[in-house]
Design a protein around this motif. Structure first.
Motif, short mmCIF file in Angstrom:
data_model
loop_
_atom_site.label_atom_id
_atom_site.label_comp_id
_atom_site.label_asym_id
_atom_site.label_seq_id
_atom_site.Cartn_x
_atom_site.Cartn_y
_atom_site.Cartn_z
N GLN A 1 -1.36 6.11 3.80
CA GLN A 1 -2.08 5.70 2.42
C GLN A 1 -2.13 6.68 1.40
OE1 GLN A 1 -3.13 5.76 6.90
NE2 GLN A 1 -0.90 4.29 6.78
N LEU A 2 -2.84 5.78 -0.01
CA LEU A 2 -3.27 5.88 -0.69
C LEU A 2 -4.60 4.52 -1.11
CD1 LEU A 2 -0.41 7.52 -2.67
CD2 LEU A 2 -2.10 8.90 -1.40
N GLY A 3 -5.37 5.46 -1.77
CA GLY A 3 -6.60 4.44 -2.84
C GLY A 3 -7.55 5.26 -3.55
N GLY A 4 -7.50 4.26 -4.69
CA GLY A 4 -8.28 4.91 -5.99
C GLY A 4 -7.60 3.73 -6.85
N ASP A 5 -7.96 4.45 -8.17
CA ASP A 5 -8.25 3.44 -8.80
C ASP A 5 -6.70 3.15 -9.20
OD1 ASP A 5 -8.93 2.61 -12.18
OD2 ASP A 5 -7.22 3.54 -12.62
N TYR A 6 -6.80 1.46 -9.93
CA TYR A 6 -4.91 0.77 -9.66
C TYR A 6 -3.81 1.86 -10.34
CZ TYR A 6 -1.95 -2.70 -9.74
OH TYR A 6 -1.53 -3.78 -9.42
N MET B 1 -0.71 3.88 -8.89
CA MET B 1 0.49 2.97 -10.17
C MET B 1 0.97 3.53 -10.52
SD MET B 1 0.98 0.36 -8.34
CE MET B 1 2.35 -0.41 -9.30
N ALA B 2 0.47 4.42 -11.73
CA ALA B 2 1.14 6.22 -12.64
C ALA B 2 1.17 7.18 -11.44
CB ALA B 2 -0.02 6.45 -13.38
N LEU B 3 0.44 7.17 -10.46
CA LEU B 3 0.91 8.69 -9.93
C LEU B 3 2.68 7.77 -9.10
CD1 LEU B 3 -0.68 10.35 -6.54
CD2 LEU B 3 1.02 8.71 -6.08
N LEU B 4 2.74 7.13 -8.20
CA LEU B 4 3.46 6.38 -7.51
C LEU B 4 5.00 7.07 -8.92
CD1 LEU B 4 2.17 3.70 -5.15
CD2 LEU B 4 2.92 5.98 -4.86
N ALA B 5 5.36 6.23 -10.04
CA ALA B 5 6.33 5.81 -10.88
C ALA B 5 6.17 7.55 -11.17
CB ALA B 5 5.59 5.84 -12.47
#
Length: 86
Positions: free
Chosen positions: A43-48, A52-56
């Protein structure tokens, strides 16, 4: 806006644990992103926008490094408390 994501990686390789550990280690390089991993998912939590940039970036890197693999994600806008347990 905050975002929580539950992500599971299923590498299509015999050495799947190596791939999963590699991916999780890369997630830890992002300051301000909370990570909680258990035997089934991370699970990851933080700024939207950060999440999203991290996942990409990291999903693309995983495919480039290791080839085929399946990512399964659940997204919760607004976030959840990753430290919560019952």
């Amino acid at each position: 806006m905050q975002l929580s994501v539950e992500i599971s990686l299923y590498p299509l390789k015999d050495n799947y644990l190596e791939v999963i550990k590699w991916f999780i280690q890369r997630l830890d390089a992002y300051p301000g992103v909370q990570r909680l991993t258990n035997g089934m998912s991370t699970q990851l939590g933080g700024d939207y926008d950060t999440i999203m940039a991290l996942l990409a970036t990291e999903m693309k890197a995983a495919h480039a490094q290791w080839g085929k693999g399946v990512f399964v994600c659940k997204f919760i806008p607004g976030g959840v408390n990753l430290d919560h347990s019952e």
